[in-house]
Design a protein around this motif. Structure first.
Motif, mmCIF file in Angstrom:
data_model
loop_
_atom_site.group_PDB
_atom_site.id
_atom_site.type_symbol
_atom_site.label_atom_id
_atom_site.label_comp_id
_atom_site.label_asym_id
_atom_site.label_seq_id
_atom_site.Cartn_x
_atom_site.Cartn_y
_atom_site.Cartn_z
ATOM 1 N N GLY A 256 2.109 53.780 35.196
ATOM 2 C CA GLY A 256 1.774 52.485 34.606
ATOM 3 C C GLY A 256 0.351 52.155 34.961
ATOM 4 O O GLY A 256 -0.005 52.173 36.127
ATOM 5 N N LYS A 257 -0.481 51.880 33.955
ATOM 6 C CA LYS A 257 -1.890 51.630 34.263
ATOM 7 C C LYS A 257 -2.071 50.279 34.959
ATOM 8 O O LYS A 257 -3.061 50.041 35.630
ATOM 9 C CB LYS A 257 -2.768 51.752 33.024
ATOM 10 C CG LYS A 257 -2.599 50.643 32.003
ATOM 11 C CD LYS A 257 -3.697 50.785 30.931
ATOM 12 C CE LYS A 257 -3.555 49.794 29.777
ATOM 13 N NZ LYS A 257 -3.225 48.411 30.114
ATOM 14 N N ASP A 258 -1.103 49.381 34.796
ATOM 15 C CA ASP A 258 -1.119 48.124 35.549
ATOM 16 C C ASP A 258 0.320 47.627 35.697
ATOM 17 O O ASP A 258 1.260 48.278 35.248
ATOM 18 C CB ASP A 258 -2.015 47.081 34.870
ATOM 19 C CG ASP A 258 -1.667 46.897 33.400
ATOM 20 O OD1 ASP A 258 -0.474 47.064 33.045
ATOM 21 O OD2 ASP A 258 -2.575 46.579 32.613
ATOM 22 N N ALA A 259 0.457 46.446 36.321
ATOM 23 C CA ALA A 259 1.793 45.926 36.614
ATOM 24 C C ALA A 259 2.584 45.670 35.331
ATOM 25 O O ALA A 259 3.799 45.881 35.272
ATOM 26 C CB ALA A 259 1.686 44.646 37.432
ATOM 27 N N VAL A 260 1.882 45.230 34.306
ATOM 28 C CA VAL A 260 2.568 44.925 33.043
ATOM 29 C C VAL A 260 3.149 46.200 32.439
ATOM 30 O O VAL A 260 4.296 46.232 31.974
ATOM 31 C CB VAL A 260 1.572 44.251 32.060
ATOM 32 C CG1 VAL A 260 2.237 44.003 30.723
ATOM 33 C CG2 VAL A 260 1.055 42.952 32.661
ATOM 34 N N ALA A 261 2.366 47.267 32.506
ATOM 35 C CA ALA A 261 2.860 48.554 32.003
ATOM 36 C C ALA A 261 4.038 49.034 32.845
ATOM 37 O O ALA A 261 4.990 49.634 32.334
ATOM 38 C CB ALA A 261 1.731 49.589 32.019
ATOM 39 N N GLY A 262 3.991 48.755 34.138
ATOM 40 C CA GLY A 262 5.085 49.117 35.036
ATOM 41 C C GLY A 262 6.380 48.412 34.648
ATOM 42 O O GLY A 262 7.455 49.015 34.618
ATOM 43 N N VAL A 263 6.272 47.138 34.345
ATOM 44 C CA VAL A 263 7.445 46.372 33.920
ATOM 45 C C VAL A 263 7.992 46.925 32.596
ATOM 46 O O VAL A 263 9.197 47.085 32.425
ATOM 47 C CB VAL A 263 7.098 44.863 33.780
ATOM 48 C CG1 VAL A 263 8.257 44.107 33.141
ATOM 49 C CG2 VAL A 263 6.759 44.272 35.143
ATOM 50 N N ALA A 264 7.075 47.249 31.692
ATOM 51 C CA ALA A 264 7.502 47.794 30.393
ATOM 52 C C ALA A 264 8.281 49.096 30.592
ATOM 53 O O ALA A 264 9.314 49.317 29.956
ATOM 54 C CB ALA A 264 6.278 48.020 29.501
ATOM 55 N N LEU A 265 7.787 49.937 31.502
ATOM 56 C CA LEU A 265 8.488 51.194 31.785
ATOM 57 C C LEU A 265 9.876 50.924 32.360
ATOM 58 O O LEU A 265 10.875 51.512 31.916
ATOM 59 C CB LEU A 265 7.691 52.026 32.797
ATOM 60 C CG LEU A 265 6.498 52.811 32.276
ATOM 61 C CD1 LEU A 265 5.709 53.385 33.456
ATOM 62 C CD2 LEU A 265 6.939 53.934 31.340
ATOM 63 N N ALA A 266 9.936 50.014 33.325
ATOM 64 C CA ALA A 266 11.209 49.699 33.971
ATOM 65 C C ALA A 266 12.202 49.156 32.943
ATOM 66 O O ALA A 266 13.384 49.512 32.938
ATOM 67 C CB ALA A 266 10.992 48.710 35.111
ATOM 68 N N LYS A 267 11.703 48.311 32.059
ATOM 69 C CA LYS A 267 12.585 47.745 31.027
ATOM 70 C C LYS A 267 13.089 48.830 30.083
ATOM 71 O O LYS A 267 14.260 48.845 29.705
ATOM 72 C CB LYS A 267 11.840 46.660 30.237
ATOM 73 C CG LYS A 267 11.760 45.339 30.978
ATOM 74 C CD LYS A 267 11.230 44.245 30.065
ATOM 75 C CE LYS A 267 11.321 42.894 30.747
ATOM 76 N NZ LYS A 267 10.613 41.857 29.991
ATOM 77 N N LYS A 268 12.193 49.713 29.720
ATOM 78 C CA LYS A 268 12.569 50.817 28.828
ATOM 79 C C LYS A 268 13.664 51.652 29.486
ATOM 80 O O LYS A 268 14.683 51.964 28.882
ATOM 81 C CB LYS A 268 11.329 51.676 28.534
ATOM 82 C CG LYS A 268 11.539 52.676 27.407
ATOM 83 C CD LYS A 268 10.255 53.413 27.088
ATOM 84 C CE LYS A 268 10.271 54.800 27.695
ATOM 85 N NZ LYS A 268 9.005 55.509 27.594
ATOM 86 N N TRP A 269 13.429 51.982 30.755
ATOM 87 C CA TRP A 269 14.384 52.844 31.465
ATOM 88 C C TRP A 269 15.713 52.134 31.744
ATOM 89 O O TRP A 269 16.756 52.751 31.843
ATOM 90 C CB TRP A 269 13.765 53.339 32.780
ATOM 91 C CG TRP A 269 12.667 54.329 32.537
ATOM 92 C CD1 TRP A 269 12.455 55.069 31.404
ATOM 93 C CD2 TRP A 269 11.617 54.692 33.450
ATOM 94 N NE1 TRP A 269 11.344 55.862 31.555
ATOM 95 C CE2 TRP A 269 10.805 55.659 32.795
ATOM 96 C CE3 TRP A 269 11.273 54.301 34.737
ATOM 97 C CZ2 TRP A 269 9.687 56.227 33.400
ATOM 98 C CZ3 TRP A 269 10.168 54.875 35.338
ATOM 99 C CH2 TRP A 269 9.372 55.828 34.672
#
Lengths: 210, 450
Positions: free
Chosen positions: A193-206
Motif C-alpha cells: 500500500g503506497k499509503d494508509a488509504v491504499a492499505g485500508v483498500a487492500l484490507a477491505k478487498k481481502w
C-alpha cells in the motif's frame, strides 16, 4: 438538544466536544450512545483523511480528542461496547526497524474503518507475527518498515509465516517510505500500500468488504 | 587589498567560500598536499563541475554524480555498523573504500556513523545504536519522545540556551543529570553573584556530570582525530567533501528533537502561536549554526535534513503557515552569508514544490528523493540545483541495467540546461555494489554536455 457530537468531533473542535459530552452525561444519557457518536465522528475523520482533506496532524489531534471523550465516558460505562468488526488484522513494524509514524497511521485508519487491529508495535521479530496470527486467526497481516534493512526483515517474516504453514491462510501487505512493487516481489508479500488509504483498500478487498 | 567579509555582497561571499573549498588546508593551515598532481586536478575539476551546477550560470562539463549513503559504505567494506561506530579505523577504511570503489564527484566524509563510545558515556536516549537497543548489524535510529513538555514553550522562547542546558540535555543524556542543578550563567554578576552561583559546581551530581563530560570530550577528540585524518586523505585523493556542516528547519527542531511528531502536531492545534513564536526564536540560532560551519570549514554547502513538512505530513495550508516561513528564513540567512543551503527532501514533497521555489536562483542545492522529478525540475529546479531521485529500492533490488535506464531518464528530464546532479535520493544502508557502480559510471558516460 445538545450540539452535534459527530460534527464537533469530525471538525476537530476539542472544547466543544468536551462540553457536549459533559452535558450529555449530565443529562444521564446512555454512555454507549455517546461513544457511538464519537465513533461516527472518527469515521468522518478517516474519510476526510482518505480524501486528502485531513492530514496526519488532524488524525493525531482527533485521536487526542477521542481519548478525552473516552476518559469522560468510561466511569459511567456499565458494560463493554460490542461493535461488529469487519475482520482482524495483525500489524507491526518489522525486526530491526523502530519507525512507528507510518504504522500508527495505518492502525488508526484500519481501526476507524471498522477493523480489529492487533498492533504488535515496532522491531517485531518474525516469530511474534506468527504467534499473533495463530492466536487471533487474523486473515490479514501488515508489515511496516522505513529502512532498507526492512526489506530483508519483511522477507524473513513472510518466510516464517510460510514455515508455520500459515501462508495460504493470510494475505500479507507491506508498506513504508521506500517500498515499491520491486520490494513486494522480493519479500513475496501479496501487495503493498503506497499509503494508509491504499492499505485500508487492500484490507477491505481481502476481507470481502465493498 | 582583499575585501573584508563584512564588505562583501552575498554573491561575493559565496564565491569566496567556493574559492576556499577549491584550496583546502591541512590542520596546520598549510595548503593540503594532494596524493598526486592528477588528484589535485581532479579535485578542482569536481568542485568546478559542482559549482557550475549549483550557480546555474553556465553548463558544467558534464552532469556531476554523488553517492550520499547512510551505512552503505560500512556494509560495502564488510563491517557491521557496530564495528564502524566503535572502531574508528574500520570506519575510515570503509569510507575510503567508498570513494576508491565509486569515484563520485563529492562525498560526505566518514563522520556519519559517529563515535558510539561517546553516546555510551553520556547515556544518550534520543538514539538507539548498534549494540544498544538495536542489533550490531543495524544502523542507529531515533527514539522520538516529548523531551520538551507542552507547557515548556515559554521557557524555550525566553532563553533557548538555558532551556537546552538545564532541561533538554539532562533529559536526553542520562549522564548529564547534574545540569539540572546548574545556575543560570547570566546570574554570575558582580562579586556577590559569584560564590552562591558556584555552589552547584561543588555538588557530587554536578561533579559526576562534569566527569562524564570530560570523558566524552576526550573520546570525541580521539574520534575527530581519526575521522579528520581520514577525510583529509579522501580529499587528498581528489574527492571533495560536500558539506561544511548542518542546520535544521525550525519546525523539525521542535518536531524531531523537542516535542516529537505527536507533540508538535497537537501544538499546531492547541498552541499555534507559541509554536510559531518558538520557531521564530530558533531561526537566527539555526542560521548561525549553518553559517558558522560554512565559515569555519571554508566551504559553502550546508546540509538541512527536511522531515515533517513532507507530503501527507500536513496540509498545504499548514505547510505554508507552520513549516515553510521559518525554513525559508533560515535558507535566506545562509544565502546572505554566502552559504549554499542543501535541504534534503527525503520522501515525497511534490505538493510543496510551488511554495518552495520562492528563493533566489543559483543559491541552493536540493536532495530529491521520490518527488516527481519533472515537476521538481519545473519548480524548485528552475531556481536551484537538484540531486538525487534514484530510489533506494532500485539500488537494493534492481539490476544495473534498470539503474542505468533510470539514471538516463533523470538526466533527460532534469539534466537539461544544467542544475542537476545524479545521486541516490535517500540515505541508504543496503544496495548492490554493481548498482551503485552502474549509477556513477553511467552518469559519467551519458551525462556529458556537448
Amino acid at each position: 438538544m445538545a450540539k452535534d457530537l459527530v460534527k464537533a468531533l469530525s471538525d476537530l473542535k476539542e472544547q466543544e466536544v468536551v462540553k457536549i459530552v459533559e452535558e450529555r452525561l449530565k443529562a444521564k444519557e446512555d454512555p454507549l450512545k455517546i461513544l457511538e457518536d464519537a465513533r461516527k465522528g472518527m469515521e468522518v475523520v478517516g474519510k476526510r483523511f482518505a480524501s486528502s482533506e485531513y492530514f496526519i496532524p488532524d488524525l493525531v489531534y482527533s485521536g487526542e480528542i477521542l481519548k478525552s471523550v473516552t476518559e469522560l465516558v468510561k466511569p459511567k460505562l456499565t458494560k463493554e461496547t460490542e461493535t461488529k468488526k469487519l475482520g482482524k488484522v495483525v500489524l507491526g513494524t518489522v525486526a530491526g526497524d523502530i519507525h512507528d509514524i507510518g504504522k500508527d497511521i495505518v492502525v488508526f485508519m484500519l481501526d476507524v474503518n471498522g477493523f480489529e487491529v492487533h498492533d504488535l508495535g515496532v522491531d517485531v521479530p518474525p516469530q511474534k507475527f506468527v504467534e499473533k496470527i495463530k492466536e487471533t486467526g487474523a486473515p490479514i497481516v501488515g508489515l511496516s518498515g522505513f529502512l532498507t534493512l526492512a526489506f530483508d526483515s519483511m522477507k524473513q517474516t513472510v518466510e516464517a509465516i510460510k514455515a508455520a504453514g500459515l501462508r495460504d491462510k493470510v494475505k500479507v501487505m507491506i508498506g513504508g517510505g521506500q517500498i515499491t512493487d520491486e520490494v513486494t516481489r522480493y519479500t513475496s508479500a501479496d501487495a503493498y500500500g503506497k499509503d494508509a488509504v491504499a492499505g485500508v483498500a487492500l484490507a477491505k478487498k481481502w476481507a470481502g468488504v465493498k | 587589498m582583499e575585501k573584508q567579509w563584512e564588505e562583501m555582497s552575498s554573491d561575493e561571499k559565496q564565491e569566496a567560500l567556493f574559492a576556499r573549498w577549491m584550496s583546502p588546508k591541512d590542520p596546520q593551515g598549510n595548503d593540503l598536499k594532494f596524493q598526486s598532481p592528477q588528484a589535485q586536478k581532479a579535485y578542482k575539476e569536481r568542485i568546478t563541475r559542482i559549482k557550475d551546477a549549483i550557480q546555474m550560470k553556465k553548463l558544467p562539463d558534464r552532469v556531476p554524480v554523488f553517492v550520499i549513503p547512510s551505512f552503505f559504505p560500512v556494509y560495502n567494506a564488510g563491517f557491521t555498523p557496530q564495528e564502524a561506530m566503535y572502531d574508528y579505523d574500520k570506519c575510515s577504511m570503509a569510507f575510503k573504500k567508498l570513494v576508491a570503489d565509486f569515484a563520485p564527484d563529492a562525498q560526505i566524509g566518514a563522520v556519519a556513523p559517529g563515535p558510539a563510545r561517546v553516546y555510551d558515556i553520556l547515556d544518550y536516549k534520543l538514539y538507539s545504536w548498534p549494540g544498544h537497543r538495536v542489533s550490531p548489524d543495524q544502523s542507529y535510529q531515533a527514539n522520538e519522545g516529548e523531551y520538551m513538555k507542552a507547557y515548556e514553550y515559554d521557557a524555550l522562547i525566553d532563553d533557548p540556551s538555558n532551556f537546552f542546558s538545564s532541561t533538554y540535555l539532562p533529559r536526553v543524556f542520562g549522564a548529564l543529570e547534574g545540569f539540572k542543578m546548574l545556575p543560570t550563567l547570566t546570574s554570575i554578576l558582580e562579586i556577590y553573584g559569584v560564590a552562591f552561583n558556584f555552589i552547584p559546581f561543588g555538588l557530587p551530581p554536578v561533579q559526576a556530570t562534569y566527569k562524564a563530560l570530560f570523558e566524552a570530550g576526550a573520546e570525541a577528540l580521539k574520534w575527530a582525530g581519526a575521522i579528520g585524518a581520514c577525510n583529509m586523505e579522501i580529499n587528498a585523493a581528489g574527492f571533495p567533501g560536500l558539506w561544511a556542516g548542518f542546520t535544521k528547519a525550525p519546525f523539525d527542531v521542535i518536531g524531531d528533537t523537542l516535542r516529537g511528531t505527536r507533540g508538535v502536531m497537537l501544538d499546531m492545534y492547541r498552541q499555534p502561536d507559541k509554536l510559531i513564536k518558538a520557531m521564530e526564536r530558533l531561526t537566527p540560532i539555526m542560521i548561525k549554526m549553518g553559517v558558522g560551519a560554512a565559515k569555519m570549514n571554508g566551504q559553502p554547502a550546508v546540509f538541512i535534513p527536511l522531515h515533517k513538512g513532507a507530503d501527507g505530513f500536513m496540509s498545504d495550508e499548514q505547510f505554508k503557515k507552520f513549516y515553510w516561513p521559518t525554513l525559508r528564513e533560515v535558507m535566506m540567512g545562509l544565502i546572505a552569508e554566502g552559504a549554499v543551503p542543501n535541504p534534503a527532501a527525503e520522501g515525497k514533497w511534490t505538493t510543496r514544490l510551488e511554495v518552495m521555489q520562492d528563493l533566489p536562483k543559483g543559491k541552493t542545492l536540493w536532495m530529491i528523493d521520490q518527488s516527481d522529478i519533472a515537476k521538481t525540475k519545473k519548480t524548485v529546479g528552475a531556481i536551484g540545483c537538484l540531486y538525487g531521485n534514484v530510489p533506494s529500492a532500485l539500488l537494493a533490488l534492481g539490476t544495473p541495467q534498470e539503474v542505468k535506464d533510470y539514471v538516463k531518464k533523470c538526466i533527460d528530464v532534469a539534466g537539461k540546461g544544467g542544475g542537476y546532479i545524479v545521486s541516490n535520493g535517500a540515505f541508504f544502508d543496503h544496495a548492490k555494489t554493481e548498482n551503485v557502480k552502474a549509477m556513477v559510471e553511467f552518469a559519467k558516460e551519458y551525462g556529458t554536455y556537448k
